[in-house]
Scaffold this motif. Structure first.
Motif, PDB file in Angstrom:
ATOM      1  N   UNK A 142     -13.018  23.543  -2.659  1.00  0.00           N
ATOM      2  CA  UNK A 142     -12.316  23.545  -3.947  1.00  0.00           C
ATOM      3  C   UNK A 142     -10.904  22.991  -3.777  1.00  0.00           C
ATOM      4  N   UNK A 143     -10.220  23.379  -2.709  1.00  0.00           N
ATOM      5  CA  UNK A 143      -8.877  22.869  -2.454  1.00  0.00           C
ATOM      6  C   UNK A 143      -8.913  21.361  -2.233  1.00  0.00           C
ATOM      7  N   UNK A 144      -9.876  20.900  -1.442  1.00  0.00           N
ATOM      8  CA  UNK A 144      -9.986  19.477  -1.150  1.00  0.00           C
ATOM      9  C   UNK A 144     -10.214  18.676  -2.430  1.00  0.00           C
ATOM     10  N   UNK A 145     -11.121  19.156  -3.267  1.00  0.00           N
ATOM     11  CA  UNK A 145     -11.421  18.444  -4.521  1.00  0.00           C
ATOM     12  C   UNK A 145     -10.227  18.477  -5.464  1.00  0.00           C
ATOM     13  N   UNK A 146      -9.578  19.629  -5.614  1.00  0.00           N
ATOM     14  CA  UNK A 146      -8.491  19.738  -6.583  1.00  0.00           C
ATOM     15  C   UNK A 146      -7.236  19.002  -6.131  1.00  0.00           C
ATOM     16  N   UNK A 147      -6.988  18.901  -4.821  1.00  0.00           N
ATOM     17  CA  UNK A 147      -5.781  18.228  -4.337  1.00  0.00           C
ATOM     18  C   UNK A 147      -6.026  16.738  -4.119  1.00  0.00           C
ATOM     19  N   UNK A 148      -7.122  16.399  -3.488  1.00  0.00           N
ATOM     20  CA  UNK A 148      -7.370  15.007  -3.128  1.00  0.00           C
ATOM     21  C   UNK A 148      -8.346  14.301  -4.067  1.00  0.00           C
ATOM     22  N   UNK A 153      -9.294  16.247 -12.604  1.00  0.00           N
ATOM     23  CA  UNK A 153     -10.444  17.068 -12.233  1.00  0.00           C
ATOM     24  C   UNK A 153     -10.292  18.480 -12.801  1.00  0.00           C
ATOM     25  N   UNK A 154     -11.315  18.934 -13.506  1.00  0.00           N
ATOM     26  CA  UNK A 154     -11.330  20.295 -14.040  1.00  0.00           C
ATOM     27  C   UNK A 154     -12.572  20.996 -13.473  1.00  0.00           C
ATOM     28  N   UNK A 155     -12.392  21.984 -12.566  1.00  0.00           N
ATOM     29  CA  UNK A 155     -13.560  22.621 -11.951  1.00  0.00           C
ATOM     30  C   UNK A 155     -14.438  23.358 -12.946  1.00  0.00           C
ATOM     31  N   UNK A 156     -13.921  23.693 -14.111  1.00  0.00           N
ATOM     32  CA  UNK A 156     -14.727  24.405 -15.110  1.00  0.00           C
ATOM     33  C   UNK A 156     -15.799  23.516 -15.722  1.00  0.00           C
ATOM     34  N   UNK A 157     -15.616  22.196 -15.622  1.00  0.00           N
ATOM     35  CA  UNK A 157     -16.608  21.292 -16.167  1.00  0.00           C
ATOM     36  C   UNK A 157     -17.861  21.228 -15.326  1.00  0.00           C
TER      37      UNK A 157
END
Length: 158
Positions: A142-148, A153-157
């Motif tokens: 999750x950190x990798x996706x949200x930062x890089x 990017x919205x993880x709720x989607x």
């Protein structure tokens, strides 16, 4: 996971080992396991807490601003339920510290009881170890996706 197999099913693992695990081994009783998994660690916690309290509060006696202990940090938040609970028993700092000590030891005993449960039960031990593996992977991903990842990017989607 290999540790769980060796601990809970030594007869299966010992077939693949060069020497039989159970050759000269008596299975320890639950009381012996409880003593090793709960009694000795809890005794160490109690002895550490006594030595720490004697040194910090009776020998050195630092000022609150000079040495912020956990007790002082907790008592600084006057709006918390924990502080209200501790202050319910007394207004004196010594009595408040006694209540804090009791709560600290109860929390330590509860966490060590979880260790006893994990030690005695293969299913809970396996679930706990799986959670310890899955959570850091999830957190790191999750950190990798949200930062890089993509900027919007919205993880709720997903």
């Amino acid at each position: 996971m290999g540790f769980v197999r060796v601990r809970h099913r030594p007869e299966l693992i010992s077939d693949w080992w060069y020497e039989d695990f159970l050759k000269n081994k008596d299975e320890p009783t639950i009381a012996a396991n409880f003593g090793w998994v709960f009694g000795i660690p809890f005794g160490i916690v109690v002895v550490h807490f006594i030595i720490y309290s004697l040194l910090v509060y009776l020998v050195f006696r630092p000022e609150r601003s000079e040495y912020p202990t956990t007790f002082y940090q907790i008592m600084a938040d006057q709006d918390s339920y924990l502080v209200r609970f501790i202050e319910f028993f007394s207004d004196r700092v010594v009595a408040q510290y006694a209540v804090y000590t009791f709560l600290y030891l109860v929390a330590s005993a509860i966490s060590l009881m979880l260790a006893v449960m994990f030690w005695e039960n293969e299913v809970t031990c396996t679930i706990f170890l799986c959670c310890q593996v899955v959570y850091p992977i999830w957190n790191g991903g999750h950190f990798y996706i949200s930062v890089l990842g993509p900027k919007n990017f919205d993880p709720k989607e997903y």
